[in-house]
Design an enzyme around this catalytic site. Structure first.
Site, short mmCIF file in Angstrom:
data_model
loop_
_atom_site.label_atom_id
_atom_site.label_comp_id
_atom_site.label_asym_id
_atom_site.label_seq_id
_atom_site.Cartn_x
_atom_site.Cartn_y
_atom_site.Cartn_z
N ILE A 86 0.84 -1.20 0.00
CA ILE A 86 0.00 0.00 0.00
C ILE A 86 0.87 1.25 0.00
O ILE A 86 1.79 1.35 0.80
CB ILE A 86 -0.90 0.02 1.26
CG1 ILE A 86 -1.70 -1.28 1.37
CG2 ILE A 86 -1.84 1.22 1.23
CD1 ILE A 86 -2.28 -1.52 2.75
N CYS A 87 0.56 2.18 -0.90
CA CYS A 87 1.26 3.46 -0.90
C CYS A 87 0.45 4.45 -0.08
O CYS A 87 -0.56 4.99 -0.53
CB CYS A 87 1.44 4.00 -2.32
SG CYS A 87 2.38 5.54 -2.35
N LEU A 88 0.86 4.60 1.16
CA LEU A 88 0.12 5.49 2.06
C LEU A 88 1.16 6.19 2.93
O LEU A 88 1.96 5.53 3.59
CB LEU A 88 -0.85 4.65 2.90
CG LEU A 88 -1.84 5.38 3.79
CD1 LEU A 88 -2.75 6.27 2.96
CD2 LEU A 88 -2.67 4.38 4.58
#
Lengths: 151, 152
Positions: A86-88
């Site tokens: 996840i790109c968070l």
């Protein structure tokens, strides 16, 4: 065996007592740092109707370091790659020890409602999202039906 | 922006479970905080032996570059300038729980106060400030002006 920090015990108890709507997080029986998470696809998103399995792991230096979270269920999303990563920002450089499992899961839920193709992790998906959003949403709905709807 | 793509491709999301084994050998850290507080004014970082020149990067003292050593020494110096004090009972205070360890503050706990007026257990916040010079609650740089004058 290292004692489980009281913060983790407290967070777990609070998650059980007051669960986040649409999110279920249950610690593994054999490892209290490993959570099985189920996130319901948010209403009015292409993921609506799907249930997404994630795994969440609290590293040794949690809360100084962020939890490691990964989608186990395949999902078509510009900020989630095919390995489920996840790109968070709060899971990386914007992490703060005042954040909690609860806030992380809420942020992931919000990411499903608001994909951000300008900060992509899955380049091909982001490209599709930017050039033909209607088609991207259609694909996301299809993937939800195929991979995230319990048969 | 786009920072996720520049990350190391070997970054370990695919092996969450294998890290379970670390539990077995991890060292006790904050659990015995209350019993040893009074002896741990500056010994916290030394005891952990792991340094974080930038968030997410972990190094032992011998792995640190000269620049990183300087940076860490400066950081330790800056942290020492932030006021400390003992927690005392004051019914007007709203914060009862340390946002980092999530334990309730108890009278006599050693605290550190940040310029933004957020306060934490000294050991809890010092551990964080060595990684990131920001307030965990409001994300304000603890002292941007002071820090930039040191960093050049």
């Amino acid at each position: 065996m290292a004692e489980l920090p009281r913060r983790i015990i407290k967070e777990t108890q609070r998650l059980m007592a007051e669960p986040v709507t649409g999110i279920q997080a249950v610690p593994d029986e054999s490892n209290a740092r490993y959570f099985k998470v189920v996130v319901a696809g948010p209403k009015d998103s292409p993921y609506e109707g799907g249930t997404f399995n994630l795994e969440l792991f609290l590293p040794d230096d949690y809360p100084m370091a962020p939890p490691k979270v990964r989608f186990m269920t395949k999902i078509y999303h510009p900020n989630i790659d095919k390995l489920g990563r996840i790109c968070l920002d709060i899971l990386k450089d914007k992490w703060s020890p005042a954040l909690q499992i609860r806030t992380v899961l809420l942020s992931i839920q919000a990411l499903l409602s608001a994909p951000n193709p300008d900060d992509p992790l899955a380049n091909d998906v982001a490209e599709q999202w930017k050039t033909n959003e209607a088609q991207a949403i259609k694909t996301a709905k299809e993937w939800t039906r195929i991979y995230a709807v319990n048969s | 922006m786009g920072s996720c793509l520049s990350g190391s491709p070997t970054e370990d999301f695919t092996r969450l479970r294998t890290e379970d084994s670390h539990d077995l050998e991890s060292t006790p850290t904050r659990n015995n905080r209350r019993s040893s507080d009074s002896h741990r004014t500056g010994g916290h970082q030394q005891r952990r032996t792991a340094y974080h020149p930038t968030p997410g990067i972990q190094r032992t003292a011998s792995q640190l570059s000269e620049d990183d050593q300087v940076k860490i020494a400066q950081r330790i110096g800056l942290i020492q300038h932030l006021p400390t004090g003992l927690y005392y009972n004051d019914s007007s205070k709203k914060t009862r729980e340390c946002a980092i360890c999530m334990l309730d503050f108890e009278v006599g706990d050693l605290m550190r106060f940040l310029p933004c007026l957020h306060a934490y257990h000294k050991d809890c916040i010092d551990d964080w400030l060595m990684r990131s010079f920001t307030c965990p609650s409001c994300m304000e740089p603890v002292d941007a002006a002071l820090l930039s004058s040191f960093d050049g």
